[in-house]
Design a protein around this motif. Structure first.
Motif, PDB file in Angstrom:
ATOM      1  N   THR A  10       0.843  -1.193   0.000  1.00  0.00           N
ATOM      2  CA  THR A  10       0.000   0.000   0.000  1.00  0.00           C
ATOM      3  C   THR A  10       0.885   1.252   0.000  1.00  0.00           C
ATOM      4  OG1 THR A  10      -1.666  -1.191   1.249  1.00  0.00           O
ATOM      5  CG2 THR A  10      -1.834   1.219   1.236  1.00  0.00           C
ATOM      6  N   PRO A  11       0.645   2.154  -0.933  1.00  0.00           N
ATOM      7  CA  PRO A  11       1.465   3.370  -0.974  1.00  0.00           C
ATOM      8  C   PRO A  11       1.317   4.174   0.318  1.00  0.00           C
ATOM      9  CG  PRO A  11       0.132   3.143  -2.963  1.00  0.00           C
ATOM     10  CD  PRO A  11      -0.359   2.122  -1.993  1.00  0.00           C
ATOM     11  N   THR A  12       2.388   4.779   0.712  1.00  0.00           N
ATOM     12  CA  THR A  12       2.358   5.592   1.926  1.00  0.00           C
ATOM     13  C   THR A  12       2.857   7.003   1.601  1.00  0.00           C
ATOM     14  OG1 THR A  12       4.572   4.775   2.453  1.00  0.00           O
ATOM     15  CG2 THR A  12       2.712   3.646   3.503  1.00  0.00           C
ATOM     16  N   PRO A  13       2.435   7.984   2.387  1.00  0.00           N
ATOM     17  CA  PRO A  13       2.876   9.363   2.149  1.00  0.00           C
ATOM     18  C   PRO A  13       4.385   9.486   2.357  1.00  0.00           C
ATOM     19  CG  PRO A  13       1.046   9.264   3.699  1.00  0.00           C
ATOM     20  CD  PRO A  13       1.504   7.884   3.490  1.00  0.00           C
ATOM     21  N   PRO A  14       5.042  10.462   1.826  1.00  0.00           N
ATOM     22  CA  PRO A  14       4.427  11.536   1.043  1.00  0.00           C
ATOM     23  C   PRO A  14       4.128  11.090  -0.383  1.00  0.00           C
ATOM     24  CG  PRO A  14       6.803  11.832   1.167  1.00  0.00           C
ATOM     25  CD  PRO A  14       6.489  10.658   2.033  1.00  0.00           C
ATOM     26  N   PHE A  15       3.046  11.617  -0.906  1.00  0.00           N
ATOM     27  CA  PHE A  15       2.621  11.253  -2.244  1.00  0.00           C
ATOM     28  C   PHE A  15       3.087  12.307  -3.250  1.00  0.00           C
ATOM     29  CE2 PHE A  15      -0.846   9.384   0.432  1.00  0.00           C
ATOM     30  CZ  PHE A  15      -0.474   8.059   0.244  1.00  0.00           C
ATOM     31  N   GLY A  16       3.901  11.854  -4.164  1.00  0.00           N
ATOM     32  CA  GLY A  16       4.352  12.749  -5.226  1.00  0.00           C
ATOM     33  C   GLY A  16       3.717  12.369  -6.550  1.00  0.00           C
ATOM     34  N   ALA A  17       4.010  13.143  -7.559  1.00  0.00           N
ATOM     35  CA  ALA A  17       3.481  12.846  -8.892  1.00  0.00           C
ATOM     36  C   ALA A  17       4.141  11.565  -9.432  1.00  0.00           C
ATOM     37  CB  ALA A  17       3.741  14.011  -9.833  1.00  0.00           C
ATOM     38  N   ARG A  18       3.377  10.787 -10.142  1.00  0.00           N
ATOM     39  CA  ARG A  18       3.923   9.569 -10.759  1.00  0.00           C
ATOM     40  C   ARG A  18       3.486   9.513 -12.217  1.00  0.00           C
ATOM     41  NH1 ARG A  18       3.778   4.372  -6.662  1.00  0.00           N
ATOM     42  NH2 ARG A  18       4.958   5.373  -4.980  1.00  0.00           N
ATOM     43  N   GLU A  19       4.352   8.903 -13.030  1.00  0.00           N
ATOM     44  CA  GLU A  19       4.060   8.787 -14.453  1.00  0.00           C
ATOM     45  C   GLU A  19       4.258   7.351 -14.916  1.00  0.00           C
ATOM     46  OE1 GLU A  19       6.649  11.464 -16.408  1.00  0.00           O
ATOM     47  OE2 GLU A  19       5.631  13.268 -15.687  1.00  0.00           O
ATOM     48  N   LEU A  20       3.551   7.018 -15.945  1.00  0.00           N
ATOM     49  CA  LEU A  20       3.718   5.703 -16.579  1.00  0.00           C
ATOM     50  C   LEU A  20       3.616   5.893 -18.085  1.00  0.00           C
ATOM     51  CD1 LEU A  20       3.847   2.553 -16.434  1.00  0.00           C
ATOM     52  CD2 LEU A  20       1.346   2.588 -16.360  1.00  0.00           C
ATOM     53  N   MET A  21       4.516   5.262 -18.798  1.00  0.00           N
ATOM     54  CA  MET A  21       4.429   5.276 -20.256  1.00  0.00           C
ATOM     55  C   MET A  21       4.209   3.838 -20.723  1.00  0.00           C
ATOM     56  SD  MET A  21       5.907   4.795 -23.445  1.00  0.00           S
ATOM     57  CE  MET A  21       7.700   4.813 -23.481  1.00  0.00           C
ATOM     58  N   ILE A  22       3.160   3.642 -21.486  1.00  0.00           N
ATOM     59  CA  ILE A  22       2.837   2.316 -22.018  1.00  0.00           C
ATOM     60  C   ILE A  22       3.073   2.352 -23.521  1.00  0.00           C
ATOM     61  CG2 ILE A  22       1.042   0.565 -22.306  1.00  0.00           C
ATOM     62  CD1 ILE A  22      -0.372   1.900 -19.867  1.00  0.00           C
ATOM     63  N   ALA A  23       3.943   1.487 -24.014  1.00  0.00           N
ATOM     64  CA  ALA A  23       4.213   1.421 -25.454  1.00  0.00           C
ATOM     65  C   ALA A  23       3.384   0.300 -26.082  1.00  0.00           C
ATOM     66  CB  ALA A  23       5.696   1.176 -25.700  1.00  0.00           C
ATOM     67  N   TYR A  24       3.087   0.460 -27.356  1.00  0.00           N
ATOM     68  CA  TYR A  24       2.179  -0.473 -28.031  1.00  0.00           C
ATOM     69  C   TYR A  24       2.785  -0.979 -29.337  1.00  0.00           C
ATOM     70  CZ  TYR A  24      -1.470   1.208 -24.907  1.00  0.00           C
ATOM     71  OH  TYR A  24      -2.206   1.522 -23.801  1.00  0.00           O
ATOM     72  N   PRO A  25       2.375  -2.154 -29.746  1.00  0.00           N
ATOM     73  CA  PRO A  25       2.703  -2.593 -31.105  1.00  0.00           C
ATOM     74  C   PRO A  25       2.045  -1.667 -32.134  1.00  0.00           C
ATOM     75  CG  PRO A  25       1.966  -4.448 -29.766  1.00  0.00           C
ATOM     76  CD  PRO A  25       1.660  -3.192 -28.989  1.00  0.00           C
ATOM     77  N   TYR A  26       2.513  -1.746 -33.339  1.00  0.00           N
ATOM     78  CA  TYR A  26       2.017  -0.879 -34.417  1.00  0.00           C
ATOM     79  C   TYR A  26       0.519  -1.095 -34.635  1.00  0.00           C
ATOM     80  CZ  TYR A  26       1.780   1.353 -39.003  1.00  0.00           C
ATOM     81  OH  TYR A  26       1.455   2.171 -40.052  1.00  0.00           O
ATOM     82  N   ASN A  27      -0.215  -0.010 -34.640  1.00  0.00           N
ATOM     83  CA  ASN A  27      -1.663  -0.011 -34.899  1.00  0.00           C
ATOM     84  C   ASN A  27      -2.448  -0.881 -33.935  1.00  0.00           C
ATOM     85  OD1 ASN A  27      -2.588   1.815 -36.734  1.00  0.00           O
ATOM     86  ND2 ASN A  27      -2.402   0.481 -38.503  1.00  0.00           N
ATOM     87  N   SER A  28      -1.963  -1.038 -32.737  1.00  0.00           N
ATOM     88  CA  SER A  28      -2.620  -1.908 -31.765  1.00  0.00           C
ATOM     89  C   SER A  28      -2.875  -1.142 -30.478  1.00  0.00           C
ATOM     90  CB  SER A  28      -1.716  -3.114 -31.468  1.00  0.00           C
ATOM     91  OG  SER A  28      -2.191  -3.830 -30.342  1.00  0.00           O
TER      92      SER A  28
END
Lengths: 273, 521
Positions: free
Chosen positions: A156-174
């Motif tokens: 379970t995440p605990t403070p302090p809460f900062g900004a988070r990012e996720l990048m999801i890559a995909y196959p071509y045209n999918s």
């Protein structure tokens, strides 16, 4: 079909490009049988060289009857599947190409490795499976005890809460994300819930792939939207507040350079507590 | 023990052994035993559903465990006609057939009643309601292949009733039943309807179908195939497994029961919540599996493989992945490998030993012998690759103790779509033409000839044409024929289909071992 593959089975004709060389091309995958107890592997030919087609887990394995878009850079190291190893991605193209039909029979040289419960999962999962294997060899009834434990829940995440990012890559045209990426998305959804995110931003992109011959391939106009909406729907289903979720997509296609263009076929998710 | 109990004429003696033996691995249970000819459960009959009963089938006996104990069936909604045609759920989910329905039972019922049994109701027990119902030919698909007419709206509608815009058009190429071109029941009728013909699935071992999968994350909330969201269970708010029906149109036992009452039982009003709860409770605790083989003898007991018999299913952990070196789908068959020859062995004992060793070899073939799985839509293209080299057990039949695909996912193994489907001049044939902008079926493209579009009749998606959910592999001996369209009359034909479809090259001995193995499940 096990096709006649005299031409294909011949040795690598071209000089192997140096490590780091970018390659981007479209070709038929060739399947190679690696032994009676192991999976097939795939490679593709380009400019007289064979390149191994190895994607990250669940990103999509090449398919006969379909050409693949190969994008990557040559890696140092031994041959993989009897071909040059590359770091990158191979995308299965949706349209059928009946000419992609070659399977090389097992030649006794290129051998696969058996996978299984003993070499996947967490150390605890593997230790449990190994112990159960020992005991079930003595007591067959234990063969019905589940050998693969559920993975432990993410902490379970605990403070302090900062900004988070996720990048999801995909196959071509999918719009099919890989299992590992979807697990990251699940964790991010949990984080957004616990952190009571004020904003969850989902942006979909489509891209152009520049091939080594200078030609370009552009993803379909609707794919950026499809990717973004699918990810947002998953976040919503996993409990992220729809009122703070902002979904958008890039109408244009990101220009290609021929250098890891697969990274531009993506969805970005940004969680701000 | 065996008694010639005449169904419907008296209450069977109830054996409480099942309750006593729960949790006792390998115990041999006593049970009521019924002759095949005595075993029909008439809708509305006053009987007792025993805790544990065995029924003769072609290869031996199937055992049905009613885990919560015996009860009077009179008034119970599973055994009571809920509609206007005289059928109850039990009509098509007979205990003697492992809670499914064999074509042998169907034929016997036709002969015994002159075709008057509610089983042959015009609505779906005939090839088309518009046909003359007194003629055998009007019920040929049910009598010859065990197939009921499944009639679905076209275009499809969502569970909420909203119209779904399909990605394809559909034309009737061949219509031997006449129902798809019938002015009252066909695609051009006032209420456009498509008729396909399918086998009923057994109502047993349900916990394995309802639980979300373990071991194939993130399938607890996503389709493995395309990583789209699983649908919601409207009763719990959680995600639904989709394993219940071959096309996934009904997500829960209650929804299925409501749908079945309306369409198969021709109920005029809604089934009450209380009845639905009783149906669900009953169906969740029934287990069925083969328990005795005529040659192999008792299938459960100290010296038997631990996965055989319904008690193993009752005890087992549901929705677990079995394609690993420890969990061999139906458990270890080591107890039947290399059985020592007894001194002064009788011919029967010799035959039993040989049979059991054959079953153990069949298990190994099922678990371990890899072949190239090629061009299976919604399977090879769900990230696995084409070809994908796997065995039966590690490929499509990987759920521990049950043999469905755990993923969950639909697949086109070639049962419905040409060119792989067995020749079926008795079934309708449709031409599906997909829109140019739709994702094609990965190996058949955008023009597909199919006997049953299956999942695509629910989703409207081109890529789903012909795809169906794999089903459980238990009680097979009691409920032939096999596959959703009854294409395999017996287990040998089932093995032959796979051998042809995937060019496996099983030897005759391997085929027989597989048949023996499947027959004891």
């Amino acid at each position: 079909m096990i096709a006649s593959i005299i031409g294909v089975a011949a040795g690598i004709a071209g000089a192997a490009p140096p490590a780091g060389t970018h390659v981007s091309f479209v070709a038929c995958p060739v399947a190679r049988d690696t032994g009676p107890d192991t999976d097939v592997c795939f490679f593709a030919e380009h400019d007289g060289n064979r390149y191994a087609l190895a994607n990250p887990p669940d990103w999509g394995v090449p398919q006969l009857k379909h050409r693949v878009l190969v994008e990557g850079r040559v890696k140092e190291g031994p041959l993989v599947c009897g071909a040059i190893a590359i770091e990158g991605r191979a995308s299965v193209l949706a349209e059928i190409d009946e000419s992609c039909s070659v399977i090389i029979p097992f030649d006794g040289v290129v051998k696969g490795e058996s996978g299984g419960v003993f070499n996947r999962g967490t150390p605890q999962q593997r230790a449990f499976a190994e112990d159960l294997a020992r005991r079930s060899a003595v007591d067959p009834r234990l063969s019905l005890e589940p050998a693969i434990l559920d993975p432990p829940p993410s902490p379970t995440p605990t403070p302090p809460f900062g900004a988070r990012e996720l990048m999801i890559a995909y196959p071509y045209n999918s719009d099919r994300g890989s299992g590992p990426d979807m697990l990251k998305l699940k964790d991010l959804a949990g984080y957004a819930r616990v952190a009571k995110a004020r904003s969850v931003r989902v942006v979909g992109y489509r891209a152009i792939s520049r091939l080594s011959d200078g030609s370009e391939m552009t993803e379909g106009a609707g794919i950026a939207q499809a990717r973004a909406i699918k990810v947002a729907a998953i976040l919503c289903a996993l409990g992220v507040d729809a009122r703070v979720t902002h979904v958008s997509w890039n109408g244009g296609a990101i220009a290609g350079t021929g250098d890891d263009d697969w990274r531009n076929r993506k969805v970005e998710v940004e969680v701000t507590p | 023990m065996k008694r010639g109990f005449k169904g419907g004429r008296g209450a069977p003696h109830i054996i409480a052994a099942a309750a006593l033996c729960i949790g006792v691995a390998g115990a041999v249970l006593s049970a009521d035993t019924y002759d095949a000819a005595d075993s029909w459960w008439q809708a509305g009959a006053k009987r007792v559903m025993p805790a544990n009963a065995e029924y003769e089938d072609g290869l031996g006996r199937v055992r049905v465990v009613n885990a919560d104990g015996p009860f009077e069936t009179q008034g119970h909604p599973f055994f009571t006609p809920l509609g206007t045609n005289g059928r109850a759920c039990v009509t098509c989910h007979q205990p003697a057939n492992g809670m499914g329905l064999s074509v042998e039972t169907i034929r016997r019922r036709w002969e015994e009643t002159g075709g008057k049994d509610p089983l042959f109701a015009a609505v779906d027990g005939s090839n088309c309601p518009s046909l003359p119902q007194a003629e055998r030919a009007s019920h040929s698909l049910l009598l010859d292949r065990g197939l009921f007419r499944i009639y679905l709206p076209w275009p499809p509608r969502s569970a909420a009733g909203a119209a779904i815009q399909p990605e394809f058009t559909i034309d009737v190429v061949q219509d031997p039943t006449g129902c798809n071109t019938d002015p009252a029941y066909g695609l051009q009728s006032k209420t456009p309807t498509i008729s396909v013909f399918r086998r009923p699935r057994p109502v047993a071992n349900m916990k394995y179908l309802l639980e979300l999968p373990h071991g194939v994350p993130p399938s607890e909330f996503l389709f493995y195939n395309d990583k789209s969201l699983l649908p919601r269970n409207p009763e719990t708010g959680g995600f639904a497994s989709l394993q219940l029906m071959s096309d996934g149109r009904d997500l829960t036992l209650k929804i299925q029961a409501r749908d079945a009452a309306l369409n198969h039982l021709q109920a005029q009003g809604a089934v009450s919540d209380k009845q639905l709860s009783r149906l669900e409770s009953f169906e969740k605790q029934v287990y069925a599996a083969q328990s005795f083989d005529k040659v192999g003898g008792e299938l459960t007991g100290e010296d038997s493989p631990p996965g055989l018999g319904p008690e193993a299913l009752e005890r087992g952990a549901p929705a677990r992945l079995g394609n690993n070196p420890i969990n061999r789908i139906f458990g270890s068959f080591a107890p039947w490998q290399g059985i020592p020859e007894k001194a002064q062995e009788t011919p029967e004992q010799r035959a039993q030993r040989a049979f059991r060793e054959s079953v153990a070899r069949g298990a190994d073939i099922f678990y371990l012998k890899r072949f190239m799985i090629e061009n299976a839509g919604k399977y090879n293209d769900k990230g696995l690759g084409n070809p994908f080299k796997r065995s039966c057990g590690s490929g499509c039949h990987n759920t521990l103790l049950m043999g469905m695909d755990l993923a969950p996912g639909y697949m086109d193994l070639g049962l419905n779509n040409l060119p792989w489907a067995n020749a079926r001049p008795d079934l309708p044939l449709f031409k599906v033409v997909c829109n140019a902008d739709a994702a094609p079926q990965s190996y058949l493209g955008r023009v597909i000839y199919t006997h049953d579009p299956a999942r695509a009749l629910i989703t409207g998606k081109c890529a789903d044409v012909g795809a169906s959910m794999t089903q459980q592999s238990r009680s097979l001996a009691a409920r032939a024929p096999y596959f959703m369209n009854g294409s395999a009359a017996n287990l040998r034909e089932l093995v032959d289909f796979y051998d042809r479809r995937f060019n496996i090259g099983y030897t005759e001995a391997e085929k027989q071992d597989l048949v023996n193995f499947l027959g004891v499940l």
